[in-house]
Scaffold this active site. Structure first.
Site, short mmCIF file in Angstrom:
data_model
loop_
_atom_site.label_atom_id
_atom_site.label_comp_id
_atom_site.label_asym_id
_atom_site.label_seq_id
_atom_site.Cartn_x
_atom_site.Cartn_y
_atom_site.Cartn_z
N SER A 123 37.24 41.02 78.96
CA SER A 123 36.56 40.94 77.68
C SER A 123 35.32 40.06 77.83
O SER A 123 35.24 39.24 78.75
CB SER A 123 37.55 40.36 76.67
OG SER A 123 36.93 39.47 75.81
N SER A 124 34.39 40.23 76.91
CA SER A 124 33.13 39.48 77.02
C SER A 124 33.35 37.97 76.82
O SER A 124 32.45 37.18 77.13
CB SER A 124 32.12 39.99 76.00
OG SER A 124 32.65 39.86 74.70
N CYS A 125 34.53 37.56 76.34
CA CYS A 125 34.77 36.12 76.13
C CYS A 125 34.93 35.37 77.44
O CYS A 125 35.05 34.15 77.44
CB CYS A 125 35.97 35.89 75.23
SG CYS A 125 37.52 36.36 76.00
N TYR A 152 42.71 32.70 76.52
CA TYR A 152 42.64 34.14 76.83
C TYR A 152 41.58 34.37 77.91
O TYR A 152 41.80 35.11 78.88
CB TYR A 152 42.27 34.86 75.54
CG TYR A 152 42.18 36.34 75.62
CD1 TYR A 152 43.33 37.11 75.73
CD2 TYR A 152 40.96 37.00 75.56
CE1 TYR A 152 43.26 38.49 75.77
CE2 TYR A 152 40.88 38.38 75.61
CZ TYR A 152 42.03 39.12 75.71
OH TYR A 152 41.96 40.49 75.76
N LYS A 156 41.86 35.98 81.71
CA LYS A 156 41.07 37.16 82.12
C LYS A 156 40.21 36.85 83.35
O LYS A 156 40.04 37.69 84.23
CB LYS A 156 40.19 37.63 80.97
CG LYS A 156 40.97 38.27 79.84
CD LYS A 156 41.54 39.60 80.29
CE LYS A 156 42.30 40.32 79.22
NZ LYS A 156 42.97 41.52 79.69
N HIS A 195 40.83 41.72 64.98
CA HIS A 195 39.43 41.38 65.24
C HIS A 195 38.62 41.60 63.97
O HIS A 195 39.09 42.20 63.00
CB HIS A 195 38.88 42.24 66.37
CG HIS A 195 39.44 41.86 67.71
ND1 HIS A 195 40.19 42.72 68.47
CD2 HIS A 195 39.38 40.70 68.40
CE1 HIS A 195 40.55 42.10 69.59
NE2 HIS A 195 40.08 40.88 69.57
N1 LIG Z 1 40.26 45.27 71.26
C1 LIG Z 1 39.08 44.82 71.65
O1 LIG Z 1 38.14 44.61 70.87
C2 LIG Z 1 38.83 44.55 73.11
C3 LIG Z 1 37.58 44.10 73.47
C4 LIG Z 1 37.31 43.86 74.77
C5 LIG Z 1 38.30 44.04 75.70
N2 LIG Z 1 39.52 44.48 75.35
C6 LIG Z 1 40.53 44.59 76.41
O2 LIG Z 1 41.17 45.84 76.43
C7 LIG Z 1 42.52 45.67 76.83
C8 LIG Z 1 43.42 46.37 75.85
O3 LIG Z 1 43.18 45.90 74.54
P1 LIG Z 1 43.63 46.70 73.23
O4 LIG Z 1 42.69 46.33 72.18
O5 LIG Z 1 43.89 48.11 73.56
O6 LIG Z 1 45.01 45.97 72.89
P2 LIG Z 1 46.28 46.54 72.12
O7 LIG Z 1 45.94 47.65 71.23
O8 LIG Z 1 46.98 45.35 71.55
O9 LIG Z 1 47.16 47.13 73.30
C9 LIG Z 1 47.70 46.31 74.26
C10 LIG Z 1 48.78 47.04 74.99
O10 LIG Z 1 49.37 46.14 75.90
C11 LIG Z 1 50.74 46.37 75.93
N3 LIG Z 1 51.47 45.13 76.23
C12 LIG Z 1 51.25 43.90 75.74
N4 LIG Z 1 52.16 43.03 76.24
C13 LIG Z 1 52.95 43.76 77.07
C14 LIG Z 1 54.07 43.45 77.86
N5 LIG Z 1 54.57 42.21 77.93
N6 LIG Z 1 54.64 44.46 78.56
C15 LIG Z 1 54.18 45.72 78.48
N7 LIG Z 1 53.12 46.08 77.77
C16 LIG Z 1 52.52 45.10 77.05
C17 LIG Z 1 51.14 46.85 74.55
O11 LIG Z 1 52.23 47.72 74.71
P3 LIG Z 1 53.21 48.18 73.52
O12 LIG Z 1 52.32 48.81 72.49
O13 LIG Z 1 54.13 49.15 74.13
O14 LIG Z 1 53.86 46.92 73.01
C18 LIG Z 1 49.88 47.57 74.10
O15 LIG Z 1 50.00 48.95 74.32
C19 LIG Z 1 42.76 44.17 76.94
O16 LIG Z 1 42.68 43.78 78.28
C20 LIG Z 1 41.61 43.56 76.20
O17 LIG Z 1 41.21 42.34 76.76
C21 LIG Z 1 39.82 44.74 74.07
#
Ligand SMILES: NC(=O)c1ccc[n+]([C@@H]2O[C@H](COP(=O)([O-])OP(=O)(O)OC[C@H]3O[C@@H](n4cnc5c(N)ncnc54)[C@H](OP(=O)(O)O)[C@@H]3O)[C@@H](O)[C@H]2O)c1
Length: 331
Positions: A123-125, A152, A156, A195
């Site tokens: 992530s950008s953070c 966090y 990362k 967010h």
């Molecule tokens: N959202 C943003 O704005 C954003 C921005 C920049 C980067 N990112 C990056 O993108 C990535 C995904 O983010 P997202 O927004 O898609 O998050 P999300 O919707 O919360 O999805 C996260 C996923 O991780 C899985 N997970 C979490 N803990 C787990 C564990 N202990 N064991 C197995 N699975 C686990 C969850 O599985 P279950 O659903 O099965 O529980 C969920 O499917 C992250 O690395 C984040 O840093 C996100």
């Protein structure tokens, strides 16, 4: 034409085909599900995904056993404990430790199994709070982080470094993509843990239903942020899957930012809200500006395609179509 020739020399097509076994960790999350949809759309037919109920990725043995059984050829890590400012602030230990555990198990397991390609999403953070804007990849670890989400961010950063070390020492194609703020389908719409963009969409939507009552938003509204539609990120992930890039770390974004106040106006218009907007200055603003320098990805031939207003309209339509079963992550 000359430009194109130059690009062809700096990276090569990777050797995977449509039957390559690809494991998408976190395939039910916002990012993972977008990557899954995009891979299916492009004809990839050998995908694996497991929910956190099926495999707890913080459990090293479970991850190693799963790898041994399934033998994936490529891993895309979209699994993480994700949340907004408040969630990061209130649960520092979980944001640090669970994220390190998840990524350590996935990265180290992949390395030990001999998996050649790994895409780590951060992530950008990860960039310093007061780094010059736009944020270039080379600013990593040049100054202090934003305190509200340093837990966090540190997790990362260790993931980025683990992939870089494997790449450097063992010459494997382990890369890290740093997306800017994302929005889109399957986002978390819980008001405590979400967010800024999904939180605003929900607040304006509910206020509109509530006879256009006033909306109070967190912070001053002056910070500037960049937003990328999650399907565009999925496209960038596939681009980095189908090609082998020369470096280990790439920003993924639009390269354009807007103030939170401007964002509120766009969302107010899309939701049809007619009430007042108030700003609660007692809530933290976070980093004053966060804009990615996306020139490295651009030089490799990838740019975003979804305009912000259009992407928010699509997200709002999805939110309306899925009301009653939208995701609300409770902390
Ligand atoms: N959202 C943003 O704005 C954003 C921005 C920049 C980067 N990112 C990056 O993108 C990535 C995904 O983010 P997202 O927004 O898609 O998050 P999300 O919707 O919360 O999805 C996260 C996923 O991780 C899985 N997970 C979490 N803990 C787990 C564990 N202990 N064991 C197995 N699975 C686990 C969850 O599985 P279950 O659903 O099965 O529980 C969920 O499917 C992250 O690395 C984040 O840093 C996100």
């Amino acid at each position: 034409m000359e430009d194109f020739k130059e690009k062809k020399q700096i990276f090569k097509k990777s050797i995977l085909d449509k039957k390559t076994k690809i494991y998408i960790a976190g395939h039910k999350g916002m990012v993972g599900s977008a990557v899954w949809r995009a891979l299916v759309f492009k004809g990839y037919s050998n995908l694996i995904g497991k929910t956190s109920k099926e495999i707890d990725l913080t459990n090293q043995q479970a991850v190693f056993d799963f790898y041994k059984k399934e033998q994936p050829e490529v891993v895309i890590n979209a699994a993480a404990k994700v949340g907004g400012i408040l969630a990061n602030n209130d649960f520092p230990y979980q944001f640090l430790m669970e994220n390190m555990q998840i990524q350590n198990n996935l990265i180290d397991g992949a390395f030990k199994l001999g998996i050649e390609k790994f895409i780590f999403l951060g992530s950008s953070c990860i960039y310093p709070k007061f780094a010059p804007q736009p944020l270039k990849e080379e600013y990593l670890l040049t100054d202090s982080l934003e305190p509200t989400n340093e837990w966090y961010a540190i997790a990362k950063i260790t993931g980025v470094k683990a992939c870089q070390a494997i790449r450097k020492q063992y010459n494997k194609d382990y890369i890290s993509l740093m997306p800017t703020n994302l929005y889109g389908y399957f986002d978390n719409f819980d008001l405590q843990s979400s967010h800024v963009l999904p939180a605003m969409l929900r607040k304006f939507h509910e206020a509109t239903l509530n006879q256009h009552s006033d909306v109070t938003l967190w912070g001053s509204g002056t910070p500037k942020r960049e937003f990328l539609f999650v399907d565009d990120l999925a496209d960038a992930v596939i681009y980095s899957l189908e090609n082998t890039f020369p470096e280990h770390l790439y920003n993924v974004g639009t390269g354009k930012d807007i103030t939170i106040k401007e964002l509120a106006k766009i969302i107010q218009k899309i939701t049809g809200h007619k009430g007042n907007i108030f700003w609660d200055n007692s809530k933290p603003d976070g980093t004053p500006r966060k804009l990615m320098d996306v020139s490295k990805m651009k030089d490799l031939g990838w740019v975003y395609s979804t305009d912000l207003e259009y992407g928010i309209k699509k997200t709002y339509q999805w939110f309306l179509d899925n009301s009653g079963r939208i995701k609300e992550i409770k902390l």
